[in-house]
Each structure stands twice: as structure tokens, then as C-alpha cells.
Motif scaffolding. Sequence first.
Motif, short mmCIF file in Angstrom:
data_model
loop_
_atom_site.label_atom_id
_atom_site.label_comp_id
_atom_site.label_asym_id
_atom_site.label_seq_id
_atom_site.Cartn_x
_atom_site.Cartn_y
_atom_site.Cartn_z
N TYR A 129 30.84 45.58 47.57
CA TYR A 129 29.84 44.53 47.48
C TYR A 129 28.50 45.13 47.04
O TYR A 129 27.84 44.61 46.14
CB TYR A 129 29.70 43.82 48.83
N GLU A 130 28.11 46.23 47.66
CA GLU A 130 26.83 46.86 47.34
C GLU A 130 26.79 47.37 45.90
O GLU A 130 25.76 47.26 45.23
CB GLU A 130 26.54 47.99 48.32
N ILE A 131 27.90 47.93 45.43
CA ILE A 131 27.94 48.40 44.04
C ILE A 131 27.79 47.22 43.09
O ILE A 131 27.02 47.26 42.13
CB ILE A 131 29.25 49.18 43.76
N GLY A 132 28.52 46.14 43.36
CA GLY A 132 28.39 44.93 42.53
C GLY A 132 26.97 44.39 42.54
O GLY A 132 26.43 44.00 41.51
N TYR A 133 26.36 44.38 43.72
CA TYR A 133 24.99 43.90 43.86
C TYR A 133 24.03 44.71 42.98
O TYR A 133 23.20 44.15 42.27
CB TYR A 133 24.57 43.97 45.33
N GLU A 134 24.16 46.02 43.01
CA GLU A 134 23.27 46.86 42.19
C GLU A 134 23.51 46.63 40.70
O GLU A 134 22.56 46.61 39.92
CB GLU A 134 23.46 48.34 42.56
N VAL A 135 24.77 46.46 40.30
CA VAL A 135 25.05 46.16 38.90
C VAL A 135 24.42 44.82 38.52
O VAL A 135 23.78 44.70 37.46
CB VAL A 135 26.58 46.15 38.62
N GLY A 136 24.55 43.82 39.36
CA GLY A 136 23.95 42.51 39.09
C GLY A 136 22.44 42.58 38.94
O GLY A 136 21.86 41.95 38.06
N ARG A 137 21.81 43.36 39.79
CA ARG A 137 20.34 43.53 39.68
C ARG A 137 19.98 44.27 38.41
O ARG A 137 18.97 43.98 37.77
CB ARG A 137 19.80 44.26 40.90
N LEU A 138 20.79 45.24 38.03
CA LEU A 138 20.53 46.02 36.82
C LEU A 138 20.65 45.16 35.56
O LEU A 138 19.83 45.25 34.66
CB LEU A 138 21.50 47.21 36.75
N VAL A 139 21.67 44.32 35.54
CA VAL A 139 21.85 43.41 34.40
C VAL A 139 20.69 42.44 34.31
O VAL A 139 20.20 42.13 33.23
CB VAL A 139 23.20 42.67 34.50
N SER A 140 20.22 41.94 35.45
CA SER A 140 19.01 41.13 35.57
C SER A 140 18.99 39.91 34.65
O SER A 140 18.08 39.75 33.84
CB SER A 140 17.79 42.02 35.30
N PRO A 141 19.96 39.00 34.79
CA PRO A 141 19.94 37.79 33.96
C PRO A 141 18.78 36.89 34.35
O PRO A 141 18.27 36.96 35.47
CB PRO A 141 21.28 37.12 34.28
N LYS A 142 18.37 36.05 33.43
CA LYS A 142 17.24 35.14 33.68
C LYS A 142 17.68 33.70 33.94
O LYS A 142 16.88 32.87 34.35
CB LYS A 142 16.26 35.18 32.50
N SER A 143 18.96 33.40 33.66
CA SER A 143 19.44 32.02 33.83
C SER A 143 20.94 32.03 34.11
O SER A 143 21.62 33.04 33.90
CB SER A 143 19.17 31.21 32.55
N TYR A 144 21.44 30.89 34.55
CA TYR A 144 22.88 30.75 34.75
C TYR A 144 23.63 30.91 33.43
O TYR A 144 24.73 31.44 33.39
CB TYR A 144 23.22 29.39 35.36
N GLU A 145 23.01 30.47 32.36
CA GLU A 145 23.64 30.62 31.04
C GLU A 145 23.82 32.10 30.69
O GLU A 145 24.85 32.49 30.12
CB GLU A 145 22.81 29.90 29.97
N ASP A 146 22.85 32.93 31.05
CA ASP A 146 22.98 34.38 30.84
C ASP A 146 24.17 34.94 31.63
O ASP A 146 24.89 35.81 31.14
CB ASP A 146 21.71 35.12 31.29
N VAL A 147 24.35 34.45 32.85
CA VAL A 147 25.47 34.91 33.68
C VAL A 147 26.79 34.52 33.03
O VAL A 147 27.71 35.33 32.93
CB VAL A 147 25.37 34.33 35.11
N LYS A 148 26.88 33.28 32.57
CA LYS A 148 28.11 32.81 31.91
C LYS A 148 28.42 33.67 30.69
O LYS A 148 29.56 34.08 30.47
CB LYS A 148 27.97 31.35 31.51
N LYS A 149 27.41 33.94 29.89
CA LYS A 149 27.60 34.76 28.69
C LYS A 149 28.04 36.17 29.06
O LYS A 149 28.91 36.74 28.40
CB LYS A 149 26.31 34.81 27.86
N PHE A 150 27.45 36.74 30.10
CA PHE A 150 27.82 38.09 30.53
C PHE A 150 29.28 38.13 30.97
O PHE A 150 30.03 39.03 30.58
CB PHE A 150 26.90 38.56 31.67
N PHE A 151 29.69 37.17 31.79
CA PHE A 151 31.08 37.13 32.25
C PHE A 151 32.05 37.02 31.07
O PHE A 151 33.03 37.75 30.99
CB PHE A 151 31.30 35.96 33.21
#
Length: 151
Positions: free
Chosen positions: A48-70
Motif C-alpha cells: 500500500y505504501e509503495i503504491g501511495y508513493e507512486v501515486g504521489r510521484l505521478v501527481s495527476p491533476k484530475s480524474y481524467e488524468d488518472v483514467k489516462k494513466f491507468f
Amino acid sequence: MISVKDVVNYNPEEYKFKSREIPSDLLAILIYAYMQKVKDLGSDTTLYEIGYEVGRLVSPKSYEDVKKFFEANNIGYIEIKEKDNEEVEIKVKDCIFCRTQKSEEPMCDFEAGLIAGFLESIKNKKYFVKEMYCQAQGYDACVFIAKPLKK
């Protein structure tokens, strides 16, 4: 060599890796093996912590950014719904980490942390994310509930 910046800024229409890409199924198996080893050592929180750090590093600005990343990284296809009580429900269909696995319990601790890091970046507050249902359990999608942490 692929850098973190290459992965974070990956846009399938504009950028192609110059080196050979790792097939997504092979990558999923490698990640699954890593996740199992970490769990065998009794350390679910670490995933969980590794995933959290990766998510913070990617630093999306919107839900659309998250969808595109996935989608760009073949992680899966997501749906995001905000609820009235500030909770967020995230469904991941065709999850790369568990779509070919079988498990009695939810197994996407890394993804839960990744989503928590993404939400912190987007909403500027911390969230705890728990996987409620997992594709590896036989469900049609992995379902996560994100709750804001009290200050």
C-alpha cells in the motif's frame, strides 16, 4: 533506459518507448510474484505504501488524468464516483494485477495505495483506500472505497 518521468508523462499518441516494451502480461506476472513475496513476509502495508508513493510521484491533476494513466499503462479501465459523504468509489475493470489470478480475499494493496496517492494529489487531502471486491475473487471489477482522513 526508461525514467520515472517517461512513465509519468507517457502519452500513447505522442510518445513511444525507444527500447523494447515489456509485454503487459509478463509485467503483471512479475508484479504479482513481487506482491506475493512481500505478503509472504507479512507486509501488506508495504505494498500500500509503495503504491501511495507512486501515486504521489505521478501527481495527476484530475480524474481524467488518472483514467489516462491507468489505460496508457494497461493497468485497467476505471470508473470514479464521488459520494455525498466525501467518499470516492473507484472501479477497476480488466485489472492487470489480478485478472488472471484467483484469491479468496482482495489482493490489490498496491493499487489501493496508488489510488490514495492520486486522490491526495487531486483533492489536496489524504485518503485511506480499501479494496472491497477484487476481480481475483470472481467479481467483474475491483472496487475500492476511498475515505478522507480526519485532520
